[in-house]
Design an enzyme around this catalytic site. Structure first.
Site, PDB file in Angstrom:
ATOM      1  CG  HIS A 142      -0.583  -0.024   2.514  1.00 34.58           C
ATOM      2  ND1 HIS A 142      -0.347   1.126   3.225  1.00 34.58           N
ATOM      3  CD2 HIS A 142      -0.328  -1.038   3.361  1.00 34.58           C
ATOM      4  CE1 HIS A 142       0.034   0.810   4.452  1.00 34.58           C
ATOM      5  NE2 HIS A 142       0.066  -0.493   4.560  1.00 34.58           N
TER       6      HIS A 142
ATOM      7  CG  ASP B 296       2.151   0.178   8.050  1.00 38.21           C
ATOM      8  OD1 ASP B 296       1.799  -0.263   6.945  1.00 38.21           O
ATOM      9  OD2 ASP B 296       1.363   0.324   9.003  1.00 38.21           O
TER      10      ASP B 296
ATOM     11  CD  GLU C 239      -3.429  -1.423   4.951  1.00 38.11           C
ATOM     12  OE1 GLU C 239      -3.343  -2.525   5.494  1.00 38.11           O
ATOM     13  OE2 GLU C 239      -3.153  -0.376   5.552  1.00 38.11           O
ATOM     14  CD  GLU C 240      -2.007   2.114   7.471  1.00 41.37           C
ATOM     15  OE1 GLU C 240      -2.811   1.601   8.262  1.00 41.37           O
ATOM     16  OE2 GLU C 240      -0.809   1.791   7.431  1.00 41.37           O
TER      17      GLU C 240
ATOM     18  CG  HIS D  79      -0.279   2.760  12.401  1.00 43.04           C
ATOM     19  ND1 HIS D  79      -1.555   2.258  12.471  1.00 43.04           N
ATOM     20  CD2 HIS D  79       0.208   2.344  11.208  1.00 43.04           C
ATOM     21  CE1 HIS D  79      -1.833   1.572  11.363  1.00 43.04           C
ATOM     22  NE2 HIS D  79      -0.770   1.606  10.589  1.00 43.04           N
TER      23      HIS D  79
HETATM   24 ZN   LIG Z   1       0.329  -1.499   6.320  1.00 40.26          ZN
END
Ligand SMILES: [Zn+2]
Ligand SMILES: *[C@@H]1O[C@H](CO)[C@@H](O)[C@H](O)[C@H]1NC(C)=O
Ligand SMILES: *[C@@H]1O[C@H](CO)[C@@H](O)[C@H](O)[C@H]1NC(C)=O
Ligand SMILES: *[C@@H]1O[C@H](CO)[C@@H](O)[C@H](O)[C@H]1NC(C)=O
Ligand SMILES: *[C@@H]1O[C@H](CO)[C@@H](O)[C@H](O)[C@H]1NC(C)=O
Length: 508
Positions: free
Chosen positions: A281, A293, A325-326, A448
């Site tokens: 992503h 991420d 995606e998030e 995150h």
């Molecule tokens: Zn991810």
């Protein structure tokens, strides 16, 4: 990778297949199975492709991606690549231009789709004389009236608050106090709003803190908080005794609709009716730059898309960089939802690559078995296992439960799987023995967060996993011999059941 419980200020949602641009989806039309450009190249070979993988080249891309994330600083005061930000637009430009610079090896297309994003700027909840520490404004919550504090009595809602009749008649101007359970948070907020409440507090019916999303916006939603079971307990007791509890709720937030974009690149060579598809992503969360991420997965794909051009392929290879995606797997959901049955069948399998370089990593393989998933998923799982075993690397199986972009594929009959290196989970002592690193800490302590920078990558893990992704591409680009054929529709509906997660947010 999406989490189940952080407060993510940004949350979009799929509005439905009311198409933004309906760009031609890849696969249907490319009739030339051996484009001239590739005809004189050597046939794809796993060892030769793996040999080209260099940690330093991955690192260079990571540094470039961090610079792109800094474009988000103007609006967010820190680097981010969250959808709608300049950091994400810059990421899309970087991916797109890298691919189109590879000449006509790939057909590259943008697929735009609608998403709703929300941003909670400020929030506060006071109950009685306390400010409960666990109180968290839910994602996609509307603001309180005029973005000002609202005052009201806390009023307990009966049962689990999933039925209009659970909402007492004295709720007008009050703050509804509702148990989690049975129906989505969005339904509870809507029913509270319809009953006249000025805000809602949903408390956990299990142990722990609670945050989630209201999901698809409704005009009846009211400002909504999540609260832990322990913070809720004293107020429940007071209300049961008939005591009054005054409350103040304040949320400054916006909810808006935007368009964002998946980027898809398919080899012009190779059999277009038999494609190996893989994705990562392109977006991060709003809190940080997302270099692990999913910078790691996105860049692995970009590097391998570049290296692959030195080879000829027998089967088509289709890369995807998903957006949003998030926000709950919006890009991959949209992509699969608009595939025709014939296009769906051309995808022999989907491989998900989300977080490949966690600093306190474990080599994790999704335990995607044929018993519970479309047939072929387990053959893919075993390809990963064989690779780790062949290189004397340890690995663990992790649940294949809907937490990343493979979900829509599986639920629509397409075999899938993938690898990861861990997010907010805690490394065990056994795993410390298997992988090194530190037991008792998260696999990715910067998951995150703002510190998901270039320093948040383990290069050893990233390089090995990129070699494994290369191996997965090369294996299927060369041949699907021994890999199960796609089965007929009959079996497809059996995977359509909602998994435990779907995207980063708890919905109920
Ligand atoms: Zn991810
Ligand atoms: C596709 O998206 C990229 C990235 O936003 C952009 O640079 C490019 O111009 C777009 N291409 C087309 C054909 O729309
Ligand atoms: C993998 O999934 C299967 C069910 O499909 C289950 O029986 C098995 O115990 C799982 N293995 C691990 C290590 O979780
Ligand atoms: C794999 O795990 C075992 C312990 O279970 C450990 O002794 C071994 O060193 C590990 N291998 C690697 C390559 O880390
Ligand atoms: C990556 O992990 C390996 C194995 O745990 C460790 O030896 C190495 O120091 C780590 N490297 C970085 C840059 O963190």
């Amino acid at each position: 990778m999406r989490v189940d419980s952080r407060t993510l200020p940004l949350v979009p949602l799929l509005l439905g297949p009311v198409g933004a641009l309906q760009l031609p989806l890849l696969g249907g039309s490319s009739s030339a199975s051996q484009a001239p450009i590739a005809a004189d190249k050597p046939l794809i070979s796993s060892p030769l492709l793996q040999e080209q993988v260099k940690a330093e080249n991955l690192m260079q891309r990571a540094r470039q991606l961090y610079k792109i994330a800094e474009l988000g600083e103007g609006e967010y005061n820190h680097p981010t690549r969250v959808i709608g930000s300049k950091g994400h637009l810059g990421t899309l430009d970087y991916i797109y231009s890298t691919l189109t610079n590879l000449g006509d090896y790939y057909t590259v297309s943008n697929q735009s789709f609608p998403a709703v994003t929300g941003n909670v700027f400020e929030s506060r909840l006071v109950l009685g004389h306390t400010v409960p520490e666990s109180a968290t404004a839910m994602s996609l919550t509307p603001p309180t009236k005029h973005k000002e504090p609202v005052y009201g009595q806390l009023v307990a809602v009966a049962n689990l608050g999933c039925d209009a009749s659970d909402y007492p008649s004295d709720l007008d101007g009050a703050i509804a106090f509702i148990s989690r359970g049975q129906c989505p948070f969005g339904t509870k907020s809507e029913l509270a709003g319809k009953a006249g409440a000025v805000a809602a507090v949903i408390y956990n019916n299990e142990k722990g803190d609670m945050s989630g999303t209201l999901g698809t916006p409704s005009p009846d939603h009211v400002a909504t908080f999540g609260l832990s079971d322990t913070d809720a307990a004293p107020f429940l007791e007071q209300l049961h005794k008939g005591e009054k509890v005054d409350g103040i709720a304040y949320v400054d937030a916006i909810v808006e609709s935007i368009s964002t974009t998946n980027i898809i690149a398919q080899t012009t060579g190779g059999d277009p009716d038999n494609c190996v598809m893989l994705g990562g992503h392109s977006d991060s969360v709003g809190e940080g730059p997302g270099i692990n991420d999913d910078g790691s997965g996105s860049l692995t794909l970009l590097e391998l898309a570049t290296l692959l051009t030195e080879f000829r392929v027998n089967n088509c290879v289709r890369f995807a960089w998903w957006a949003a995606e998030e926000e709950g797997l919006l890009g991959s959901d949209y992509y699969v939802s608009v595939l025709t049955a014939a296009e769906n069948k051309k995808i022999r399998l989907f491989m998900d690559y989300d977080m490949l370089a966690s600093p306190n990593f474990a080599y994790q393989v999704y335990n995607a078995t044929n018993a519970l998933n479309p047939v072929g998923s387990e053959e893919l799982r075993d390809l990963y296992v064989e690779f780790y075993e062949a290189h004397d690397l340890n690995y663990t199986f992790i649940p294949f439960d809907g937490r990343s972009d493979y979900d829509a594929f599986i639920r629509n009959g397409i075999p899938g799987g993938g690898i990861a290196t861990g997010a907010e989970g805690v490394k065990t002592v056994t795993e410390q023995g298997m992988f090194g690193g530190v037991a008792g800490e998260w696999y990715d302590p910067c998951y995150h967060q703002l510190c998901d920078t270039v320093a948040n990558l383990n290069l050893t893990a990233w390089e090995w996993n990129t070699k494994l992704v290369a191996h997965s591409i090369a294996t299927y680009a060369k041949s699907f011999d021994g890999f199960p054929k796609r089965v007929e529709e009959t079996s497809i509906s059996s995977f359509a059941e909602e998994p435990k997660y779907h995207g980063p947010f708890l919905r109920q």
